[in-house]
Design an enzyme around this catalytic site. Structure first.
Site, mmCIF file in Angstrom:
data_model
loop_
_atom_site.group_PDB
_atom_site.id
_atom_site.type_symbol
_atom_site.label_atom_id
_atom_site.label_comp_id
_atom_site.label_asym_id
_atom_site.label_seq_id
_atom_site.Cartn_x
_atom_site.Cartn_y
_atom_site.Cartn_z
ATOM 1 C CG HIS A 126 73.939 84.363 2.484
ATOM 2 N ND1 HIS A 126 72.982 85.273 2.073
ATOM 3 C CD2 HIS A 126 73.894 84.344 3.835
ATOM 4 C CE1 HIS A 126 72.370 85.752 3.152
ATOM 5 N NE2 HIS A 126 72.898 85.197 4.229
ATOM 6 C CD GLU B 258 67.847 89.591 9.801
ATOM 7 O OE1 GLU B 258 68.974 89.513 9.301
ATOM 8 O OE2 GLU B 258 67.105 88.610 9.928
ATOM 9 C CG ASP C 104 69.728 90.813 5.750
ATOM 10 O OD1 ASP C 104 69.891 91.044 4.541
ATOM 11 O OD2 ASP C 104 69.610 89.667 6.213
ATOM 12 C CB CYS D 150 74.944 86.997 14.839
ATOM 13 S SG CYS D 150 73.294 87.362 14.251
HETATM 14 C C1 PEP Z 1 72.608 89.397 9.050
HETATM 15 O O1 PEP Z 1 71.757 89.759 8.256
HETATM 16 O O2 PEP Z 1 73.433 90.154 9.591
HETATM 17 C C2 PEP Z 1 72.693 87.976 9.452
HETATM 18 C C3 PEP Z 1 73.480 87.590 10.429
HETATM 19 O O3 PEP Z 1 71.985 87.087 8.741
HETATM 20 P P1 PEP Z 1 72.345 86.589 7.266
HETATM 21 O O4 PEP Z 1 73.719 87.103 6.938
HETATM 22 O O5 PEP Z 1 72.275 85.113 7.273
HETATM 23 O O6 PEP Z 1 71.283 87.219 6.432
HETATM 24 MG MG MG Z 2 70.104 88.458 7.770
#
Ligand code: PEP
Ligand code: MG
Length: 760
Positions: free
Chosen positions: A365, A606, A630, A677
């Site tokens: 993150h 995910e 994920d 996303c």
């Molecule tokens: C993902 O897992 O692709 C996602 C968009 O969520 P995050 O990266 O916040 O886990």
């Molecule tokens: Mg995610």
């Protein structure tokens, strides 16, 4: 065995110079294995030869002077085969090579093991004995274990050495261009000055740097000691009566340790030698901690904890005092072992030009945040001697994931040129801002952004975003000291909705757990990515979930551009339960008299299970959005946060592509809208494939948007489908990568556009 192994590693860990580390290793190994000889031959990458670098028992004068190639001698054979060689009589082996003057004649038994770090051979560790015998199994196992553990330590010492050659006072022309590699997590180039951020009160993380003003550093140390002494004294007084005399005595020992003639004296001496107060304290305290840890007496061994605690208290005092005075260089490159969002937040925005984290990977993150901020970033620079970098000039090459410390004139000139070039290209991309993302044959793709903080808003709009595909609501939760109230949330969400109206804003409900922790709601788990995260937490805490849903829906009053998205759904009942709460919440708000529209609701796919139930899930909601970050980690069983396995995290893995394809066709079959996303959507090459699969909305960090738009405006849907068809035939993600990069090259685009899948 285990104890001596641990001791050797600990001791070697504490020395910083490579030569010192090597001579310590040969001494300790010879001693603990009771061998006559122990030597290390280090690989010289320039000549590809193993150079005798340290020895105990052979002629030390030849260190640095004799060497063996990969096809020479037994050492070369160990290095070439990358496995141990254990011989009763070395000189009868056909590969034995006699090195004059080394003094090997009396020794018969030979055991050599390779030293390998991250698949790279660093050297060969050899023990020899006069006796004619094979080393037994346990001796061989011991040396292999030791070598595997020492490899990391040696690599680190080697990296620190590369840095220090310049520190020793060489002229700038002789700067060594010390070079370290990691994972390029945000494309781009940065040239700046390192500022090492360390977590509060962690002695091991304190950077070493020269004192600017020795007198002032001595003063800082004295003030901290006084404060800690007062603290301890007060605790002792408060507890008088509750403590037994021997426990009270411990406090006296603490107080005694702080005296000038004990530890205090050593720290002062170190400061006088030119080290800053925090660095001097950390090095003295850690030396003592190690001494205690190595003691045979269990009681004394445990005292290491007390010494460490004392050190942390003093350090904490100094860090608190330092915090308010910190001045950041104009071009700051923030460096740390494990950087956090709040550490980034401390650097004034206009001064932060680069980020380097020793831990973490391309899709941690922190990396996602760095991409959102548009700051060139290298993650997982595991061998970077970060603690010694403060104040050094650094260059970040965010494309290849390379960091240069103390660059020479030539390298510096090259990267200044690259930087200038980049700025030109970026301004050309900005010219596309108001043009639609449409292929030459008329296929329209919607490009939206991933956001988390309100400060992302203006950047998104500047980059031509057509809305928000993922608003990570945990961000406003992370920067507080408690859960935000309904009204606080409503205000934050409303600002976001207002900024993008009438375009849609997709808000995801709280997705904590995994690597996203709230300071006020700690989740301690052995395996957090498979644990209590996302929807699992919020369904267990409907009070948190309902407040958030209410705040979102109320924020939408008068706008009507909100969509709500649920993270980490792994089964249908979970979704049904969440939908029931969502419906209930909406009904209650209507009853309370709010004039609001029911927002569209969607599910993130995910988790692999959700891929196989995509139709059932899509059937129940308005839209599907794929969280490929994920999904990739769970499909491939590769922690998105772990630099050690980063080279296995392939977003173009054929299994990932098949999953993306299946989700697209199942969602289409249910007649629902589809977006993606995860970070893959911001990769220009991947965007071509996603478009061909049927993803009509791509959500990415704002900085990637112009690049993706520029590429999609040049590729027809026909060409994209042809590419998809080709890559679906391939069995290896690297081949997929090459195939995509080839198309990008054919389009005449630079490496700014090349696929970043390998960076993740
Ligand atoms: C993902 O897992 O692709 C996602 C968009 O969520 P995050 O990266 O916040 O886990
Ligand atoms: Mg995610």
């Amino acid at each position: 065995m285990l104890t001596s192994l641990r001791r050797i590693i600990q001791e070697v860990n504490s020395v910083k110079h490579l030569t010192e580390a090597l001579s310590l290793i040969v001494k300790r190994v010879a001693h603990s294995m009771e061998t006559d000889v122990c030597s290390i031959y280090m690989m010289d990458p320039a000549t590809q030869r193993f150079v005798l670098s340290a020895t105990m028992g052979l002629n030390e004068e030849l260190c640095g002077k004799v060497s063996l190639g990969l096809d020479e001698g037994l050492v070369g054979l160990v290095g070439m085969r990358e496995e141990p060689i254990n011989l009763e009589r070395a000189d009868t082996h056909p590969r034995f090579q006699f090195l004059a003057g080394l003094g090997e004649e009396p020794f018969n038994a030979f055991l050599g093991v390779p030293i390998i770090h991250q698949r790279r051979i660093l050297g060969v560790l050899v023990v020899q004995q006069t006796a004619t015998r094979r080393f037994d199994e346990s001796e061989e196992a011991f040396l292999v274990t030791l070598s595997a553990q020492l490899a990391g330590v040696i690599a680190h010492a080697e990296a620190s050495g590369a840095l220090r050659i310049y520190e020793a006072g060489e002229t700038p022309q002789m700067r060594t261009n010390a070079k370290f590699s990691g994972i390029g997590a945000m494309r781009g180039t940065a040239i700046g000055t390192a500022v090492v951020a360390s977590p509060q009160a962690v002695l091991e993380a304190v950077p070493s740097k020269p004192a600017q003003d020795i007198k002032a550093e001595l003063e800082i140390f004295a003030i901290a000691i006084d404060a800690v002494r007062l603290d301890i004294w007060q605790i002792r007084e408060k507890l008088t009566g509750q403590l037994r005399p021997e426990e009270r005595a411990l406090f006296d020992v603490y107080l005694g340790m702080l005296n000038d003639n004990a530890l205090g004296n050593e720290v002062q001496a170190k400061i006088r030698q030119g080290e800053w107060a925090q660095g001097a304290l950390a090095s003295v305290m850690l030396d003592h901690v190690r001494t205690f840890e190595m003691m045979d007496d269990a009681y004394l061994r445990e005292r290491a904890v007390d010494v460490k605690d004392l050190g942390r208290r003093v350090l904490s005092q100094m860090q608190n005092a330092d915090q308010s005075e910190r001045e950041y260089p104009e071009k700051t490159i923030l460096v740390g072992e494990e950087l956090t969002a709040s550490m980034l937040g401390e650097v004034p925005k206009d001064k932060l030009v680069g980020i380097i984290s020793v831990r973490g990977s391309g899709n941690s993150h922190l990396a996602i945040m760095a991409r959102a901020m548009g700051i060139p970033t290298v993650m997982g620079a595991m061998d970077l001697p970060y603690a010694q970098l403060d104040g050094h000039q650094l260059i970040i090459d965010g494309y290849s994931g390379t960091v240069y410390a103390n660059p020479g004139e030539e390298i510096l000139a090259h990267f200044l040129h690259v930087l200038e070039d980049e700025q030109h290209q970026l301004s050309a991309l900005f010219a596309l801002r108001d043009l639609p993302c449409e292929t030459p044959d008329g296929k329209r793709i919607e490009l939206v952004v991933n956001t988390g903080l309100n400060s992302d808003v203006s950047r998104s709009i500047d980059h031509g975003a057509e809305g928000v595909g993922l608003y990570r609501t945990e961000m406003p939760f992370m920067i507080r000291e408690r859960f935000p109230s309904e009204e606080e949330q409503r205000r934050i969400y409303r600002e976001h909705l207002a900024a993008f109206a009438p375009n849609q804003v997709t808000m995801r409900t709280l997705d904590i757990g995994g690597d996203k922790a709230l300071p006020y709601f700690p989740i301690e788990e052995e395996n957090p990515f498979l644990g209590w995260r996302g929807i699992r937490v919020t369904l267990d805490h409907p009070e948190i979930f309902l407040v958030q849903l209410r705040a979102m829906m109320r924020a939408n009053e008068g706008f009507g551009n909100l969509r709500i998205m649920l993270p980490m759904i792994s089964n249908v009942p979970e979704l049904d339960e969440a939908l029931e709460l969502f419906n209930r919440c909406y009904e209650e708000l209507l009853e309370e008299g709010f004039d609001i529209e029911k927002p569209k609701i969607g599910v993130m796919i995910e988790v692999p299970a959700a891929v196989y139930q995509a139709r059932q899930l899509a059937h129940r909601v308005d839209f599907i959005s794929v969280g490929s970050n994920d999904l990739t980690q769970y499909l491939l069983a590769v922690d998105r946060n772990n630099a050690r396995v980063a080279d296995l995290y392939h977003q173009f893995h054929p299994a990932v592509l098949q999953a993306l394809l299946k989700i697209a066709s199942d969602t289409r079959a249910e007649g629902k809208s589809l977006s993606i996303c995860g970070e893959i959507a911001g990769d220009p090459g991947a965007a071509i494939l996603l478009m061909a699969m049927g993803y009509s909305t791509l959500s990415m960090s704002a900085n990637n948007l112009p690049r993706v738009k520029s590429v999609l405006r040049q590729v027809s849907i026909k060409e994209a489908e042809k590419l998809l068809h080709q890559v679906l035939e391939l069995e290896d993600s690297m081949d997929v990568q090459r195939c995509i990069d080839q198309l990008i090259r054919q389009l005449g685009l630079s490496r700014m556009f090349q696929s970043s899948a390998e960076i993740a």
